[in-house]
Scaffold this motif. Structure first.
Motif, PDB file in Angstrom:
ATOM      1  N   ARG A 125      15.164  47.727  41.616  1.00  0.00           N
ATOM      2  CA  ARG A 125      13.782  48.121  41.357  1.00  0.00           C
ATOM      3  C   ARG A 125      13.708  49.635  41.492  1.00  0.00           C
ATOM      4  O   ARG A 125      14.282  50.212  42.424  1.00  0.00           O
ATOM      5  CB  ARG A 125      12.801  47.484  42.365  1.00  0.00           C
ATOM      6  CG  ARG A 125      12.707  45.978  42.301  1.00  0.00           C
ATOM      7  CD  ARG A 125      11.520  45.474  43.146  1.00  0.00           C
ATOM      8  NE  ARG A 125      11.385  46.155  44.418  1.00  0.00           N
ATOM      9  CZ  ARG A 125      12.006  45.811  45.545  1.00  0.00           C
ATOM     10  NH1 ARG A 125      12.819  44.782  45.554  1.00  0.00           N
ATOM     11  NH2 ARG A 125      11.809  46.496  46.661  1.00  0.00           N
TER      12      ARG A 125
ATOM     13  N   GLN B 189      13.764  51.925  48.236  1.00  0.00           N
ATOM     14  CA  GLN B 189      14.133  52.955  49.186  1.00  0.00           C
ATOM     15  C   GLN B 189      15.639  52.828  49.468  1.00  0.00           C
ATOM     16  O   GLN B 189      16.248  51.794  49.159  1.00  0.00           O
ATOM     17  CB  GLN B 189      13.307  52.792  50.463  1.00  0.00           C
ATOM     18  CG  GLN B 189      11.807  52.934  50.174  1.00  0.00           C
ATOM     19  CD  GLN B 189      10.974  53.034  51.428  1.00  0.00           C
ATOM     20  OE1 GLN B 189      11.313  53.747  52.353  1.00  0.00           O
ATOM     21  NE2 GLN B 189       9.856  52.311  51.451  1.00  0.00           N
ATOM     22  N   PRO B 190      16.231  53.871  50.056  1.00  0.00           N
ATOM     23  CA  PRO B 190      17.690  53.845  50.263  1.00  0.00           C
ATOM     24  C   PRO B 190      18.199  52.581  50.940  1.00  0.00           C
ATOM     25  O   PRO B 190      19.211  52.018  50.544  1.00  0.00           O
ATOM     26  CB  PRO B 190      17.937  55.096  51.110  1.00  0.00           C
ATOM     27  CG  PRO B 190      16.886  56.051  50.656  1.00  0.00           C
ATOM     28  CD  PRO B 190      15.669  55.198  50.414  1.00  0.00           C
ATOM     29  N   ASP B 191      17.512  52.137  51.984  1.00  0.00           N
ATOM     30  CA  ASP B 191      18.014  50.950  52.681  1.00  0.00           C
ATOM     31  C   ASP B 191      17.961  49.720  51.783  1.00  0.00           C
ATOM     32  O   ASP B 191      18.787  48.810  51.895  1.00  0.00           O
ATOM     33  CB  ASP B 191      17.219  50.701  53.969  1.00  0.00           C
ATOM     34  CG  ASP B 191      15.809  50.221  53.706  1.00  0.00           C
ATOM     35  OD1 ASP B 191      15.070  50.920  53.000  1.00  0.00           O
ATOM     36  OD2 ASP B 191      15.441  49.134  54.199  1.00  0.00           O
ATOM     37  N   GLU B 192      17.002  49.696  50.865  1.00  0.00           N
ATOM     38  CA  GLU B 192      16.908  48.555  49.959  1.00  0.00           C
ATOM     39  C   GLU B 192      18.003  48.600  48.888  1.00  0.00           C
ATOM     40  O   GLU B 192      18.502  47.555  48.451  1.00  0.00           O
ATOM     41  CB  GLU B 192      15.523  48.523  49.304  1.00  0.00           C
ATOM     42  CG  GLU B 192      14.409  48.240  50.300  1.00  0.00           C
ATOM     43  CD  GLU B 192      13.028  48.388  49.686  1.00  0.00           C
ATOM     44  OE1 GLU B 192      12.268  47.415  49.719  1.00  0.00           O
ATOM     45  OE2 GLU B 192      12.718  49.476  49.164  1.00  0.00           O
TER      46      GLU B 192
ATOM     47  N   GLY C 114      19.903  61.758  46.666  1.00  0.00           N
ATOM     48  CA  GLY C 114      20.361  60.378  46.779  1.00  0.00           C
ATOM     49  C   GLY C 114      20.849  60.023  48.164  1.00  0.00           C
ATOM     50  O   GLY C 114      20.363  60.562  49.165  1.00  0.00           O
ATOM     51  N   LEU C 115      21.798  59.136  48.215  1.00  0.00           N
ATOM     52  CA  LEU C 115      22.289  58.642  49.493  1.00  0.00           C
ATOM     53  C   LEU C 115      23.785  58.410  49.432  1.00  0.00           C
ATOM     54  O   LEU C 115      24.355  58.211  48.348  1.00  0.00           O
ATOM     55  CB  LEU C 115      21.595  57.326  49.868  1.00  0.00           C
ATOM     56  CG  LEU C 115      21.781  56.163  48.888  1.00  0.00           C
ATOM     57  CD1 LEU C 115      22.154  54.895  49.638  1.00  0.00           C
ATOM     58  CD2 LEU C 115      20.481  55.937  48.125  1.00  0.00           C
TER      59      LEU C 115
ATOM     60  N   LYS D  95      27.326  53.779  58.144  1.00  0.00           N
ATOM     61  CA  LYS D  95      26.631  55.069  58.086  1.00  0.00           C
ATOM     62  C   LYS D  95      25.789  55.118  56.818  1.00  0.00           C
ATOM     63  O   LYS D  95      26.231  54.677  55.759  1.00  0.00           O
ATOM     64  CB  LYS D  95      27.658  56.200  58.067  1.00  0.00           C
ATOM     65  CG  LYS D  95      27.091  57.591  58.232  1.00  0.00           C
ATOM     66  CD  LYS D  95      28.227  58.604  58.309  1.00  0.00           C
ATOM     67  CE  LYS D  95      27.714  59.988  58.665  1.00  0.00           C
ATOM     68  NZ  LYS D  95      28.808  60.968  58.713  1.00  0.00           N
ATOM     69  N   LEU D  96      24.606  55.645  56.958  1.00  0.00           N
ATOM     70  CA  LEU D  96      23.737  55.872  55.794  1.00  0.00           C
ATOM     71  C   LEU D  96      23.124  57.248  55.963  1.00  0.00           C
ATOM     72  O   LEU D  96      22.489  57.529  56.985  1.00  0.00           O
ATOM     73  CB  LEU D  96      22.650  54.798  55.726  1.00  0.00           C
ATOM     74  CG  LEU D  96      21.534  54.996  54.701  1.00  0.00           C
ATOM     75  CD1 LEU D  96      22.097  55.054  53.286  1.00  0.00           C
ATOM     76  CD2 LEU D  96      20.499  53.870  54.805  1.00  0.00           C
ATOM     77  N   GLU D  97      23.318  58.099  54.974  1.00  0.00           N
ATOM     78  CA  GLU D  97      22.836  59.475  55.114  1.00  0.00           C
ATOM     79  C   GLU D  97      22.333  59.995  53.768  1.00  0.00           C
ATOM     80  O   GLU D  97      22.748  59.497  52.707  1.00  0.00           O
ATOM     81  CB  GLU D  97      23.973  60.371  55.617  1.00  0.00           C
ATOM     82  CG  GLU D  97      25.169  60.402  54.685  1.00  0.00           C
ATOM     83  CD  GLU D  97      26.343  61.169  55.272  1.00  0.00           C
ATOM     84  OE1 GLU D  97      26.123  61.973  56.184  1.00  0.00           O
ATOM     85  OE2 GLU D  97      27.481  60.964  54.815  1.00  0.00           O
ATOM     86  N   PRO D  98      21.467  60.983  53.818  1.00  0.00           N
ATOM     87  CA  PRO D  98      21.017  61.572  52.553  1.00  0.00           C
ATOM     88  C   PRO D  98      22.150  62.378  51.922  1.00  0.00           C
ATOM     89  O   PRO D  98      22.925  63.024  52.637  1.00  0.00           O
ATOM     90  CB  PRO D  98      19.857  62.470  52.971  1.00  0.00           C
ATOM     91  CG  PRO D  98      20.070  62.752  54.418  1.00  0.00           C
ATOM     92  CD  PRO D  98      20.825  61.595  54.989  1.00  0.00           C
TER      93      PRO D  98
END
Lengths: 382, 198
Positions: free
Chosen positions: B95, B99-102, B133-134, B122-125
């Motif tokens: 979609r 958001q990044p986590d989605e 992005g991510l 790890k999740l970072e910009p």
């Protein structure tokens, strides 16, 4: 036994057609311990195969790292299996589906999805007693002998979740089950073993009822399922289990002890449930378990997160309500605040989003997404 | 992941008889799906298949050892690794307002349909393709053979379309061997403007 197999067991085993054994006056007798079969026999071959699979299972990264919980469940098995106790080896596997099974060599798998769904020790004993019933009556050997073709044998092996041999246990096991008579016997034996171990046998029917609640929540539930086409319905199953419960009165549920023993694992199992990708079933489950006497904040967070990720009409409002209730209860998981922040951020409620994210990082400074969350806070502060 | 293994088997046993082809990716600039330009410093193998659509699948060591999945211009509502209808599996659709986590959860779902586990490390910009992005790191335990994989992913949404790269390989030997190469490719990614009239 996987979910479908359990349901089938219920459908097959409990029905109106009550087994001639089921309410016989003479109780069923626990057989003597089994000796290892001759390696040259079909049973010996089956044991050898299961031994090899057990070696793989023992090393599997899906093995739940929980020696105390494993010892506790092994203890329940020993109460049920009595003199067979030394021959049964329990493996707790971190897999979020409803499943337990027992191989003829004594290897027993119990999946975390099943543990999450049990309200008390008696309910777990109902499932384990059923599996031990199959083991004690050596139904698997009859199943192997009845499986004439190689594909049927493959399906039969799937019944035990043989890793690598048939691969996709969840898919394969659903296509094979013990015979109706075997399931009927296992129900009867399981109830007797439960009773003799001091458990409340009426909890057995609740396992079925609870699972049925989840299955009915599935959007595809109304579609005819060919696997169940030839099986009688839920009402008959419940009636039979109720009759067994009436026969075996009394007993304990051991709910408090169960909740104490499983409490350290609930958050991990809920995280797995959220990821299962079956939001309707998860919501049905979480709505039910949220009434348990402990852990309500965790269950409310999990249900809210399922709503948030489903993101359908009205879901975000439902999520906000659940998160709010979880926080009001206290002891909410840190992720509750992250999820709240995500919704607020999407709704342009900057101050609320920032406060939620800050609270999340305060509670979980080492979270894997901490860098991303900090970037949100900076963005919201700008 | 089951698709990848099935694909690997198909490639391994029937290389001449299926629609799956292995094509050499030459060093230099490559354009994936007309929109995502990347530069590679050495040859890769492109497994030409529709099984992992809309991703383009590359490998260094061969499937199922390692795989680089490249997504170029996934549109709003489009499924990631679509499943055959009637199989009962869940569909994971992109979609444009994710958001990044989605986005990470979408990939996680698509990669673990077979019961494999996924753990975000790890999740970072991070910029990707010239857009905000991510970047994420993850671990997978593959259900079918219990192999423990490490993975790294990059993603960005540009004009409502998803551009992403995911690389995974066994955490011992193979992932460390190629991670830096993949990171370098990600740095060169550039989203091209949509062709006029499309």
């Amino acid at each position: 036994m996987n979910r479908r197999a359990f349901l089938r067991a219920g459908c097959c085993g409990g029905l109106a057609s009550i087994s001639p054994h089921a309410f016989a006056d003479d109780p069923w007798q626990v057989p003597p311990r089994f000796s290892r079969p001759d390696a040259a026999s079909d049973e010996g071959g089956l044991w050898a195969l299961m031994d090899r699979q057990e070696t793989r299972l023992r090393r599997s990264p899906f093995n739940l790292d929980a020696p105390e919980l494993r010892a506790y469940v092994q203890g329940i098995v020993c109460q049920l299996a009595r003199e067979h106790c030394p021959d049964v080896r329990v493996y707790l596997m971190r897999v979020p589906n409803f499943n337990a099974n027992m191989a003829p060599n004594g290897m027993m798998q119990v999946w975390s999805g099943l543990l999450l769904r049990m309200d008390n020790e008696a309910q777990l004993a109902a499932v384990l007693g059923h599996e031990i019933g199959h083991y004690m009556e050596r139904h698997s050997l009859e199943g192997l002998r009845a499986a004439k073709s190689s594909s049927a044998i493959g399906q039969f092996m799937g019944l035990f979740g043989v890793v690598g041999l048939v691969g996709q246990f969840g898919l394969v096991a659903g296509t094979f089950s013990y015979s109706r008579d075997h399931e009927r016997d296992a129900d009867r034996i399981g109830a007797q073993l439960m009773h003799e171990a001091g458990y409340d046998v009426s909890e057995a029917s609740k396992v079925w009822t609870n699972l049925s609640l989840e299955l009915r929540a599935n959007p595809d539930a109304s579609a005819p399922n060919p696997l169940f086409a030839s099986h009688p319905g839920r009402e008959e199953r419940e009636a039979t289990l109720a009759e067994l419960a009436a026969r075996y009165k009394g007993g304990e549920t051991r709910e408090t002890l169960w909740q104490q023993k499983t409490a350290p694992f609930i958050r991990g199992w809920l995280a797995d449930e959220i990821k299962r990708g079956r939001p309707e079933q998860s919501i049905a489950l979480l709505t039910r378990v949220a009434t348990r006497s402990s852990g309500a904040a965790d269950y409310l967070y999990a249900r809210g997160e399922v709503y948030r990720l489903r993101a359908g009409e009205g879901d975000l409002d439902l999520a906000l309500t659940d998160f709010g209730k979880a926080i009001a209860l206290g002891s909410e998981p840190p992720e509750t605040h992250r999820a709240l922040g995500m919704i607020y951020r999407a709704r342009k409620r900057g101050a609320d989003a920032r406060a939620s994210f800050e609270r999340y990082l305060q509670l979980a400074p080492q979270a894997p997404d901490a860098l991303m969350i900090r970037s949100y806070i900076e963005e919201l502060s700008a | 992941m089951r698709l990848i293994l099935a694909l690997a088997m198909a490639v391994g046993i029937a290389g001449c008889a299926t629609r799956t082809q292995v094509l050499k990716v030459e060093p230099g600039e490559q354009v994936v799906g007309d929109r995502l330009a990347i530069k590679v410093d050495g040859p890769w193998n492109h497994i030409s298949t529709t099984l992992l659509a809309p991703a383009q699948a590359w490998t260094m060591e061969g499937f199922p050892i390692d795989q680089l999945l490249i997504y170029s211009g996934v549109k709003d509502g489009e499924p990631v690794h679509p499943i055959a209808s009637g199989t009962g599996g869940k569909s994971f659709n992109f979609r444009s307002n994710m958001q990044p986590d989605e986005i990470v959860a979408m990939f996680e779902g698509a990669l673990t349909r077979d019961g494999s586990t996924f753990k975000l490390a790890k999740l970072e910009p991070s910029g990707f393709g010239g857009a905000k992005g991510l970047r994420f790191e993850y671990a997978i335990v593959r259900k079918i053979d219990n192999v423990q994989l490490s993975g790294v992913g990059f993603a960005a949404v540009d004009s409502g379309e998803l551009f992403a790269m995911l690389y995974s390989a066994p955490r011992i030997t193979f992932f460390p061997r190629h991670q830096q190469r993949v990171e370098e490719i990600a740095k060169t990614a550039k989203v091209r403007a949509r062709p006029a009239g499309s």
